[in-house]
Design a protein around this motif. Sequence first.
Motif, PDB file in Angstrom:
ATOM      1  N   TRP A  30       1.184  12.449 -45.912  1.00 13.70           N
ATOM      2  CA  TRP A  30       2.220  12.903 -46.835  1.00 13.70           C
ATOM      3  C   TRP A  30       1.642  12.972 -48.250  1.00 13.70           C
ATOM      4  CZ3 TRP A  30       4.662  12.018 -51.320  1.00 13.70           C
ATOM      5  CH2 TRP A  30       5.887  12.654 -51.542  1.00 13.70           C
ATOM      6  N   ASP A  33      -1.120  15.777 -48.520  1.00 15.15           N
ATOM      7  CA  ASP A  33      -0.498  17.097 -48.474  1.00 15.15           C
ATOM      8  C   ASP A  33       0.253  17.389 -49.776  1.00 15.15           C
ATOM      9  OD1 ASP A  33       0.397  19.347 -46.326  1.00 15.15           O
ATOM     10  OD2 ASP A  33       2.084  18.869 -47.646  1.00 15.15           O
ATOM     11  N   HIS A  34       1.034  16.425 -50.227  1.00 16.20           N
ATOM     12  CA  HIS A  34       1.805  16.603 -51.467  1.00 16.20           C
ATOM     13  C   HIS A  34       0.880  16.842 -52.664  1.00 16.20           C
ATOM     14  CE1 HIS A  34       4.632  15.989 -54.712  1.00 16.20           C
ATOM     15  NE2 HIS A  34       3.901  14.976 -55.149  1.00 16.20           N
ATOM     16  N   LYS A  37      -0.455  20.316 -52.473  1.00 19.42           N
ATOM     17  CA  LYS A  37       0.608  21.294 -52.728  1.00 19.42           C
ATOM     18  C   LYS A  37       0.893  21.393 -54.230  1.00 19.42           C
ATOM     19  CE  LYS A  37       3.496  21.744 -48.598  1.00 19.42           C
ATOM     20  NZ  LYS A  37       2.399  21.737 -47.676  1.00 19.42           N
ATOM     21  N   PRO A  84       5.836  17.804 -48.414  1.00 21.52           N
ATOM     22  CA  PRO A  84       5.165  18.095 -47.147  1.00 21.52           C
ATOM     23  C   PRO A  84       6.152  18.404 -46.032  1.00 21.52           C
ATOM     24  CG  PRO A  84       4.267  16.129 -48.166  1.00 21.52           C
ATOM     25  CD  PRO A  84       5.517  16.470 -48.922  1.00 21.52           C
ATOM     26  N   ILE A  88       2.516  17.091 -40.396  1.00 19.47           N
ATOM     27  CA  ILE A  88       1.383  17.468 -41.243  1.00 19.47           C
ATOM     28  C   ILE A  88       0.156  17.636 -40.351  1.00 19.47           C
ATOM     29  CG2 ILE A  88      -0.083  16.745 -43.172  1.00 19.47           C
ATOM     30  CD1 ILE A  88       2.449  15.043 -44.064  1.00 19.47           C
ATOM     31  N   VAL A  93      -4.000  20.650 -44.091  1.00 21.75           N
ATOM     32  CA  VAL A  93      -4.506  19.866 -45.221  1.00 21.75           C
ATOM     33  C   VAL A  93      -5.901  20.354 -45.603  1.00 21.75           C
ATOM     34  CG1 VAL A  93      -5.094  17.547 -46.059  1.00 21.75           C
ATOM     35  CG2 VAL A  93      -3.066  17.875 -44.622  1.00 21.75           C
ATOM     36  N   GLN A  96      -5.478  23.631 -47.454  1.00 20.10           N
ATOM     37  CA  GLN A  96      -4.956  23.384 -48.796  1.00 20.10           C
ATOM     38  C   GLN A  96      -6.034  22.792 -49.711  1.00 20.10           C
ATOM     39  OE1 GLN A  96      -0.758  21.850 -49.245  1.00 20.10           O
ATOM     40  NE2 GLN A  96      -1.141  21.388 -47.087  1.00 20.10           N
TER      41      GLN A  96
END
Length: 149
Positions: A30, A33-34, A37, A84, A88, A93, A96
Motif C-alpha cells: 500500500w 504503491d501510494h 502514485k 492504491p 496490489i 508497482v 509505476q
Amino acid sequence: MLHKEFSFIKANIQHLEKENLKVSKGNLGWHLDHSLKVINSVYENIKESKPADYEKEFNLLRLLTFTLGSFPRGKVKSPKRVLPPEIILKEDVENQLGEAIKNLEIIEGFDENQFFTHPLFKQLNKKQTIKFLGLHTNHHLKIVKEILK
C-alpha cells in the motif's frame, strides 16, 4: 533525485504483502504503491501548469513541514486518485516505479515556476514540488521500514 529511495522500493517490491497492523493499516505494498502514485500524479499536474500562473505565497504549514523535514502520521487523508487498489500487483508497482523514475527526470528540466497545487501547501514551484516529493516518499518509506522490522 530520490535514487536511494527508488533503489529501496525496487529491493522491497518482493514484500508487498507484509504488514504490521501496530504500525499501519496499510501493508507494505500500500505504501509503495501510494508513494509512486503520488509522484506520477504530481508529474501530470506540474506538467500541465503554466509558469505565468504561478503565484508565490507564504504558507505557514508548508514552511513548518519543509523546515522540520517530515509529516505527522495519520493526519492527512489522501485524495482518491492516489489511493492504491484493493489488490496490489507486483507488476503494477514495478511499472509505476519505472514511470516515477522517468517522470522525476523530466520534472528536473521544467521551468522553475511550473507548479503543483497541493491541497494544504497550495502552489509549490518546481523546487518545492521536488522537496515535497522527497518528504512524502520518505514519510512512507519510514513506515515501510517499520513494517519490515
